[in-house]
Design a protein around this motif. Sequence first.
Motif, PDB file in Angstrom:
ATOM      1  N   TYR A 143       0.860  -1.198   0.000  1.00 67.41           N
ATOM      2  CA  TYR A 143       0.000   0.000   0.000  1.00 67.41           C
ATOM      3  C   TYR A 143       0.892   1.241   0.000  1.00 67.41           C
ATOM      4  O   TYR A 143       2.091   1.165   0.290  1.00 67.41           O
ATOM      5  N   TYR A 144       0.286   2.378  -0.378  1.00 66.46           N
ATOM      6  CA  TYR A 144       0.991   3.664  -0.312  1.00 66.46           C
ATOM      7  C   TYR A 144       0.422   4.510   0.826  1.00 66.46           C
ATOM      8  O   TYR A 144      -0.791   4.493   1.062  1.00 66.46           O
ATOM      9  N   LEU A 197      -4.296  14.977  -4.664  1.00 67.08           N
ATOM     10  CA  LEU A 197      -5.030  13.705  -4.662  1.00 67.08           C
ATOM     11  C   LEU A 197      -5.442  13.289  -6.076  1.00 67.08           C
ATOM     12  O   LEU A 197      -5.472  12.106  -6.410  1.00 67.08           O
ATOM     13  N   LYS A 198      -5.698  14.293  -6.932  1.00 69.34           N
ATOM     14  CA  LYS A 198      -5.998  13.994  -8.342  1.00 69.34           C
ATOM     15  C   LYS A 198      -4.775  13.326  -8.992  1.00 69.34           C
ATOM     16  O   LYS A 198      -4.886  12.304  -9.674  1.00 69.34           O
ATOM     17  N   ALA A 199      -3.607  13.913  -8.757  1.00 70.43           N
ATOM     18  CA  ALA A 199      -2.372  13.368  -9.353  1.00 70.43           C
ATOM     19  C   ALA A 199      -2.054  11.981  -8.778  1.00 70.43           C
ATOM     20  O   ALA A 199      -1.651  11.068  -9.496  1.00 70.43           O
ATOM     21  N   VAL A 200      -2.265  11.848  -7.471  1.00 69.43           N
ATOM     22  CA  VAL A 200      -2.001  10.569  -6.807  1.00 69.43           C
ATOM     23  C   VAL A 200      -2.895   9.476  -7.413  1.00 69.43           C
ATOM     24  O   VAL A 200      -2.453   8.372  -7.716  1.00 69.43           O
ATOM     25  N   ASN A 201      -4.161   9.833  -7.649  1.00 70.11           N
ATOM     26  CA  ASN A 201      -5.098   8.873  -8.231  1.00 70.11           C
ATOM     27  C   ASN A 201      -4.671   8.433  -9.619  1.00 70.11           C
ATOM     28  O   ASN A 201      -4.867   7.285 -10.006  1.00 70.11           O
ATOM     29  N   ALA A 202      -4.081   9.370 -10.366  1.00 69.61           N
ATOM     30  CA  ALA A 202      -3.627   9.035 -11.726  1.00 69.61           C
ATOM     31  C   ALA A 202      -2.475   8.031 -11.678  1.00 69.61           C
ATOM     32  O   ALA A 202      -2.166   7.401 -12.679  1.00 69.61           O
ATOM     33  N   ILE A 208      -4.427   3.385  -1.152  1.00 73.77           N
ATOM     34  CA  ILE A 208      -3.691   4.629  -0.887  1.00 73.77           C
ATOM     35  C   ILE A 208      -4.279   5.269   0.369  1.00 73.77           C
ATOM     36  O   ILE A 208      -5.494   5.506   0.460  1.00 73.77           O
ATOM     37  N   TYR A 209      -3.413   5.550   1.338  1.00 69.90           N
ATOM     38  CA  TYR A 209      -3.816   6.196   2.585  1.00 69.90           C
ATOM     39  C   TYR A 209      -3.129   7.562   2.683  1.00 69.90           C
ATOM     40  O   TYR A 209      -2.048   7.755   2.132  1.00 69.90           O
ATOM     41  N   VAL A 210      -3.762   8.486   3.398  1.00 71.87           N
ATOM     42  CA  VAL A 210      -3.200   9.831   3.575  1.00 71.87           C
ATOM     43  C   VAL A 210      -2.895  10.024   5.057  1.00 71.87           C
ATOM     44  O   VAL A 210      -3.747   9.738   5.907  1.00 71.87           O
TER      45      VAL A 210
END
Length: 391
Positions: free
Chosen positions: A190-191, A216-221, A229-231
């Motif tokens: 996981y990230y 978060l948009k870029a991370v999703n891409a 993916i966790y923050v």
Amino acid sequence: MSFIVGLRNLLFKALYKLSRPLIFLMDPEEAHYMFKRVGVFLGSNFLTRFLTSLLFNYGHKSLKTSVDGIEYRNPLGLSAGFDKDGELTKIYPSIGFGLAELGSFTGEVCPGNPGKRLFRMVKSKSILVWYGLNNQGAEVISKRLKGVNFGKLKVGINAAKSNLTPEFDLQDSIDDYTKTMSLFKDIGDYYTINISCPNTQDGEPFVVKENLDALLKAVNAHRVEGRPIYVKLAADISIDEINTIVDACIEHQMDGVVLTNLAKPAHNKEYIESELPYHKGAMSGLPLQRISTNVIRHVYRRSRGKLTIIGVGGVFTAKDAYEKITSGASLLHMISTLIFDGPQNINEINRGLVKLLKADGFSSIEEAVGSRNPLPKLKSSQSQHTSKNAA
Ligand SMILES: Cc1cc2nc3c(=O)[nH]c(=O)nc-3n(C[C@H](O)[C@H](O)[C@H](O)COP(=O)(O)O)c2cc1C
């Protein structure tokens, strides 16, 4: 069997207590590097791994847990910041961890902050950290970890933005996170996107909604199939800021949150003031225990179970761990207890969790998650939003 493990733990607890004053004579950063060298050696061959396992390992069926499609042998993990260069993965299963979060890794090589960077606050059971994200950089570390078999250990890749300049640049920062994600696309389970390092020169700019949306948009891409993916959130932001981040995580379909990072002394008085050794940095351990549990409780209710929660901050006993689980955490991270209590405490906490689950009539960790933090009833207009676990 449990009786023998208990005796074994008591023995190691006593040994660690005896040697701790000597360890604490060392400079904290030197001690950190020494323990890392010991860990690398113990993980380097089958025999030392096997012997370590005999002395420290523990397993029980009720500790096995499945989170976001990943099967963990137990819910206890090493928190980010201990293994900043990802060097110790071979030894973690032998000392009883179910998971380990490596990093924080930054896209560029990062030397961290200058000067003395770690301080012990013994009476407060805390480490004041002023590291500033020192690590060898995602390129070097990903090359070293490529193709490594982590066995039964589940591995988190913690990505942060490099701490190289005092000026914040949105696109450069985003590129930094996504560079790490790309380099580690075949490594780990996981990230974690760490937006909460308290020790960087340009502050915590991803608390601002527009910046966070762009990140978060870029991370999703850069999402990799099957890899949650966790923050990771800060301990000492306001409720409004927490709500903004939590709502953005749901909106951008993040899988969960890590709660929480270190606490800044200026925002948190749960330590012995005369012990504060330095005017910079942020605290781990006991001063963070209550605040992180409170954040877990709030976020669990706000997100209504739509976000997985990894709880972290001041877990020293099974009771502390269970409190975070019953407040809403599915997995836990820890560092400070290794320093203050010793490595045998990982399996002591796991052993205690088995007893606490049984006492409450639960047969698994999943059943206990959030059990002492019931969700408030929804008004009918809101009830179409259900938890991701509720299907
Ligand atoms: C020495 C040290 C270094 C840390 N470095 C990082 C880091 O690089 N990235 C991160 O996300 N958290 C970092 N943290 C925070 C921990 O991951 C964790 O959130 C915090 O220590 C609370 O857990 P504990 O009370 O069990 O220590 C660090 C903590 C310590 C003690």
